[in-house]
Design an enzyme around this catalytic site. Sequence first.
Site, PDB file in Angstrom:
ATOM      1  N   CYS A 112      -7.521  -2.181   0.417  1.00 50.39           N
ATOM      2  CA  CYS A 112      -7.971  -2.694  -0.999  1.00 50.39           C
ATOM      3  C   CYS A 112      -7.545  -4.071  -1.145  1.00 50.39           C
ATOM      4  O   CYS A 112      -7.811  -4.596  -2.249  1.00 50.39           O
ATOM      5  CB  CYS A 112      -6.949  -1.870  -1.959  1.00 50.39           C
ATOM      6  SG  CYS A 112      -5.459  -1.467  -1.092  1.00 50.39           S
ATOM      7  N   GLU A 114     -23.211  -6.393   1.196  1.00 51.06           N
ATOM      8  CA  GLU A 114     -23.154  -5.073   0.957  1.00 51.06           C
ATOM      9  C   GLU A 114     -22.636  -4.385  -0.266  1.00 51.06           C
ATOM     10  O   GLU A 114     -22.657  -3.315  -0.638  1.00 51.06           O
ATOM     11  CB  GLU A 114     -22.205  -4.493   2.111  1.00 51.06           C
ATOM     12  CG  GLU A 114     -20.732  -4.793   2.100  1.00 51.06           C
ATOM     13  CD  GLU A 114     -20.315  -6.306   2.826  1.00 51.06           C
ATOM     14  OE1 GLU A 114     -21.192  -6.918   2.966  1.00 51.06           O
ATOM     15  OE2 GLU A 114     -19.090  -6.448   3.229  1.00 51.06           O
ATOM     16  N   SER A 151      -9.162   1.782   6.723  1.00 55.74           N
ATOM     17  CA  SER A 151      -9.900   2.834   5.998  1.00 55.74           C
ATOM     18  C   SER A 151     -11.228   2.476   5.367  1.00 55.74           C
ATOM     19  O   SER A 151     -11.223   0.925   5.118  1.00 55.74           O
ATOM     20  CB  SER A 151      -8.940   3.248   4.560  1.00 55.74           C
ATOM     21  OG  SER A 151      -9.915   3.642   3.609  1.00 55.74           O
ATOM     22  N   GLU A 169      -9.048   7.348  -0.281  1.00 60.27           N
ATOM     23  CA  GLU A 169      -8.123   6.879   0.930  1.00 60.27           C
ATOM     24  C   GLU A 169      -7.194   8.024   1.361  1.00 60.27           C
ATOM     25  O   GLU A 169      -6.931   8.094   2.679  1.00 60.27           O
ATOM     26  CB  GLU A 169      -7.484   5.609   0.445  1.00 60.27           C
ATOM     27  CG  GLU A 169      -7.201   4.567   1.781  1.00 60.27           C
ATOM     28  CD  GLU A 169      -6.528   3.092   1.262  1.00 60.27           C
ATOM     29  OE1 GLU A 169      -7.572   2.277   1.221  1.00 60.27           O
ATOM     30  OE2 GLU A 169      -5.392   3.026   1.025  1.00 60.27           O
ATOM     31  N   GLU A 198      -8.929  10.276   3.173  1.00 56.68           N
ATOM     32  CA  GLU A 198      -9.264   9.965   4.587  1.00 56.68           C
ATOM     33  C   GLU A 198      -8.189   9.950   5.639  1.00 56.68           C
ATOM     34  O   GLU A 198      -7.905  10.425   6.712  1.00 56.68           O
ATOM     35  CB  GLU A 198      -9.893   8.557   4.688  1.00 56.68           C
ATOM     36  CG  GLU A 198     -10.660   7.952   5.747  1.00 56.68           C
ATOM     37  CD  GLU A 198     -10.886   6.531   5.708  1.00 56.68           C
ATOM     38  OE1 GLU A 198     -11.072   6.122   4.405  1.00 56.68           O
ATOM     39  OE2 GLU A 198     -11.182   5.884   6.673  1.00 56.68           O
ATOM     40  N   GLU A 215     -15.223 -11.542  -2.364  1.00 56.50           N
ATOM     41  CA  GLU A 215     -15.632 -10.000  -2.221  1.00 56.50           C
ATOM     42  C   GLU A 215     -16.640  -9.717  -2.839  1.00 56.50           C
ATOM     43  O   GLU A 215     -17.503  -8.877  -2.581  1.00 56.50           O
ATOM     44  CB  GLU A 215     -14.330  -9.351  -2.698  1.00 56.50           C
ATOM     45  CG  GLU A 215     -14.642  -7.687  -1.980  1.00 56.50           C
ATOM     46  CD  GLU A 215     -13.420  -6.761  -2.599  1.00 56.50           C
ATOM     47  OE1 GLU A 215     -12.970  -7.178  -3.573  1.00 56.50           O
ATOM     48  OE2 GLU A 215     -12.984  -5.806  -1.746  1.00 56.50           O
ATOM     49  N   CYS A 265      -0.108  -8.465  -4.639  1.00 52.99           N
ATOM     50  CA  CYS A 265      -1.018  -9.145  -5.703  1.00 52.99           C
ATOM     51  C   CYS A 265      -0.292  -9.672  -6.978  1.00 52.99           C
ATOM     52  O   CYS A 265      -0.747 -10.853  -7.087  1.00 52.99           O
ATOM     53  CB  CYS A 265      -1.849  -8.107  -6.353  1.00 52.99           C
ATOM     54  SG  CYS A 265      -2.774  -7.023  -5.361  1.00 52.99           S
ATOM     55  N   LYS A 300     -10.876 -12.202  -4.216  1.00 51.99           N
ATOM     56  CA  LYS A 300     -11.963 -11.132  -4.969  1.00 51.99           C
ATOM     57  C   LYS A 300     -13.189 -11.946  -5.392  1.00 51.99           C
ATOM     58  O   LYS A 300     -14.121 -11.253  -5.421  1.00 51.99           O
ATOM     59  CB  LYS A 300     -11.325 -10.751  -6.287  1.00 51.99           C
ATOM     60  CG  LYS A 300      -9.817  -9.889  -5.962  1.00 51.99           C
ATOM     61  CD  LYS A 300     -10.544  -8.451  -5.642  1.00 51.99           C
ATOM     62  CE  LYS A 300      -9.371  -7.463  -5.154  1.00 51.99           C
ATOM     63  NZ  LYS A 300      -9.713  -6.229  -4.359  1.00 51.99           N
TER      64      LYS A 300
END
Lengths: 590, 159, 487
Positions: free
Chosen positions: A310, A377, A330, A284, A287, A372, A514, A369
């Site tokens: 994230c 993908e 990102s 990141e 980037e 996710e 978090c 999560k």
Amino acid sequence: MELIKLTIDGKPVEAEKDTTILKAAKTVGIDIPTLCYFQLKDMNIENRPGGCRICVVEVKGRRNLAPACTTLVSGGMEVNTHSIRVLNARRTVLELILSDHPAECLTCAKSGSCELQSMAQQLGVREIPYQGEQSTYRKDTSPAIIRDVDKCIMCRRCEMMCNEVQTVGALSAVNRGFMAVVAPAFEMNLEKSTCTYCGQCVSVCPTGALTEVDHTRNVINALADPAKTVVVQTAPAVRAALGEEFGLEPGTLVTGKMVAALRRLGFDYVFDTDFAADLTIMEEGTELLDRLTRYLEGDPSVQLPILTSCCPGWVNFFEHHFPELRDIPSTAKSPQQMFGPIAKEYFAKKLGIDRKNMIVVSIMPCLAKKYECQRDEFKVSGDPDVNYSISTRELAAFIKLANIDFDAMPEEEFDKPMGESTGASVIFGTTGGVIEAACRTAYELYTHKKLAKVDFNELRGFESIRHATIDFNGLLLNIGIAHGLGNARKLLEDIKEGKSQFHAIEIMACPGGCIGGGGQPYHHGDSAILKKRASALYREDAGKPIRKSHENPFIISLYKEFLGAPGSDRSHHLLHTKYFDRSASVFVEE
Amino acid sequence: MAIIKLPERKITDLKDVCKSFNNEKGELINVLHKAQGIFGYLPAEVQEVIAKELNLPVAHVYGVVTFYSFFTMTPKGEHPISVCLGTACYVRGSEKVLEEFKRLLKIQVGQTTADGKFSLSCLRCVGACGLAPVVMVGEKVYGRVSPDGVKDIVEEFNN
Amino acid sequence: MKQKQLRIALRNCGVIDPERIEDYIAKDGYLALGKVLTELTPEATIEIIKKSGLRGRGGGGFPTGLKWEITRKVHGDQKYVVCNADEGDPGAFMDRSVLEGDPHSVLEAMAINGYCTGASKGLVYIRAEYPLAIERLKIAMKQAREYGFLGDQILGTGFCFDIEIRYGAGAFVCGEETALIHSMEGLRGEPTVKPPFPSESGYLGKPSNVNNVETYANIPVIINKGADWFASIGSAKSKGTKVFALAGKINNVGLVEVPMGTTLREVIYEIGGGIRDGKAFKAAQTGGPSGGCLTVKHLDIPIDYDNLIAAGSMMGSGGMIVMDEDDCMVAIAKFYLEFTVEESCGKCSPCRIGNKRLFEILEKITQGNGILEDLDKLKNLGKVIIDTSLCGLGQSSPNPVLSTLDNFYDEYIDHVTYKKCKSKVCKSLMTYIIDEEKCIGCTLCARNCPVNAISGERKQAHYIDPEKCIKCGACMEKCKFNAIFIN
């Protein structure tokens, strides 16, 4: 400020104007019971619909009882919080609520943490005299959250969280009267709604109406399968909260004990998501620098600000609500999802096993999560990079299930190599932490100078939207930070209107980041707990020998040995992702 | 889930309605009234279009639709029958009248007959208490209805 | 004996053509507005309303002038005048009559209110079920604008005021002012805790003065004829008149307007023409689902706000349903509770669940399954619901139960202990019996019984099996010899 004088239960009280009876009573040690009322003080989150009527008190001269949570103090007021009239009314109201609540405490996921259960205990309810029809609804299981709204008591906390705080709008009060309940549109499954699985509804639900999908059993099965090598990764925020489930003070760091317990649970390798967080910073950060350099050189194809990616709740949010901005975040995967392919494409090969025989489990403070890791993908020929994600709460229950005396655990170290991490990655677990970690690395990579001071105090704190300007040796970098999706929305609206002044923005879906995730031990509205968790993470960071991601020795060797460089083809293939437009309507074809 | 296509023209009408209220959130109830006027009821698709136009979560729109008894998500019959169960009508026997409609049409309150001809609902006081018990079929008002008279009312619309 | 009536709120209803503003003007229409705008300050006008003693006609009876004064004193860049025309009480239709018969009187009063409180916008929240009233209101608004009674610089003064219509969508709770405001904002019509009152923070968070239709209809007359005149009518603490919607078992149904303090006896026997079919008066329910019942012992008390509350009922919006000996009071209580259960918004637990439980207990009793303990439960539950509910709906919904328990306890005992409904209303407590003396064995009843509960040989007395009987009454209807009766 003028003080108002009143008496509560005969005690003289002085309170500021606009104070509620509830708060005034607290100042003199009178704790009026509440149920629908909810507050996270430092986050500006408050729910006081005045709906449950548990907190009613008697006010002299008033015809009916007054809800303490919404009634303001006034001069000369005489309040009685436990007269016989109050006690009878309060108990009757609770009996009514219980009469429309399934008596399933023994098998309810929330048992032990249920506020309704504690209330019944506190008020000494021993029978429910008002039996009758119960309102029942369809049970709904989504990839992350289970809605069993037969248990809903209409406190409206979830609705408030979903709409006012998160501005997700997946939930609303629906129907009227006895059948009124909080539900998605058309009472369809949450999965079909705009839900981001941030889990904030779960974290505030007083009962078992909203809980997480429990994957512990899958993990137990994998651990019992001798053909499988089971690898576990633990997110930074877990270590700052897990201890609470075992009666330890909030803010107690239990990293070493947690590692020991995981080992005793039978995981073959106990690794750290923190390592993957360092990797995230590499990708990141690179980037960011790349985009920034091109932007400064006047490349018109480059868009700024760059947004962190994230947080899966946040990713779901912009895919649903701001799909037109999906080129801005990102492309770096989240640490959980960076960990997966490194485990299965790199580490498994080193071990000489097939990726299908490796099971990757993540311990997360988060419910998003769970969804996710199920995204298509993030699978290779149907095999997910991360097989199961369980929450901090689920891990605690698992440890108890396995008869492990957590407090007696020794402090143990993570396994190598994917257990090596830096202080930068630890603070990923709190708001401001990701961007601070990124700044530590980006600064040194950009300026080729050593940071004089590793701590970026200007990026820390709990304020909902923060900004700071960081001097990159003459280049002034404008940083924005938002936690809570409602706050994120404000920054996104600015970007959409071209008003944003930021070069980089960190967004975390949950209030506090978090540490306040939907999978954490229940805080029951005590924001001091969240603060203690955050400072625990900063403490761990400060105590680490290495505090910058790019100095993580395993990260350095991983690039050398396997990935090449940040942003290389292989890195892109394994560590970056793309985003989708999920705003399409469910019913209308356009 | 099955995707139901709404007639293009009606969708345009609906969007025009939203526009006529400046796509303002606060006008949701007014918009729903008009939408029900266009479609006869408020299916999920209609609510979703409205949500989008007014920039509201569709859950919110559904929450409002299910709060008010005037709004319905099921299409009404060609001849919607409403029996008043207001107090004045009730004490003059409107419940028996309602029972008779249920028996004759073989439907419950809130349902529509299989041929789509009749639907049955209750309402609270149309302000014609002098005529109690009152039954409305569409816009037409029938006063002093007795259970025996129910058959005649149904037959009047059955031809 | 119609002279007992005094028409103030209904003064023009049925007298003028409501679609012609000229008719209204000919009856001193908009005179009050003119007087207020040109001769009086807002404070002086509010003083008149206060002095008149007018109290809110929507049910609560809050002093109107005081409400205006509070709204005036609250600081706000924008204020609103709201007319509550969400008449939801089943059995009351005075607001509809005023809006259909004399819409200008409401518009005029709202403009006066706007002048007094400093509001430039008015909103009428009206039931969508009242198409004619809406139509007339729209016509009236258009005409008033054309004549310069609404809009900018009214009557050449600096005062600007205009009115919009908002539609209800079928929710009784929206009669509660905070719920009404949320509904106008396009939200679920859920009430919120007061304070803050709408006068302080109402529509869009701005100070909003909410009054109901009948209250407004009184305003122009009070201005024209003076506070003293108005205060001379009525009882000590309730001034002026009240419109009642008389319905039920009474000979003359319809709207009546009587001075406050008129007795129930005068209303029922002199104006209402007595009970239908010469039957005995049993009770009159006032205040609709929020009210209670008045009985024979209340016939001679003067009807006003305070006396009704003392009698365990309330004024409400003015519904008055008369019941005779054939009405079962337990069933009536159940009927009202069923309404409340349907109309509860569901926000607070005592109203959402408590009323449901009240209803269920009443249902149990009317089905013959009640026990004495249930009566205690009704009482306790009823009191707690009143004591703890969030808004006026829940705070009054148990009234029909508590008041029938107070006044007709014997009937409850009949149902619970003796399993009898003397009024022959509660089906489950009835048994159809064939009088063997009268039955000639024609078999007609047996052939018409939908469940074959009747047996017997031709030309011999028949018998109804109480286990099979569904109490539809078909046999009794068909019997030509009056041989079937209900026990």
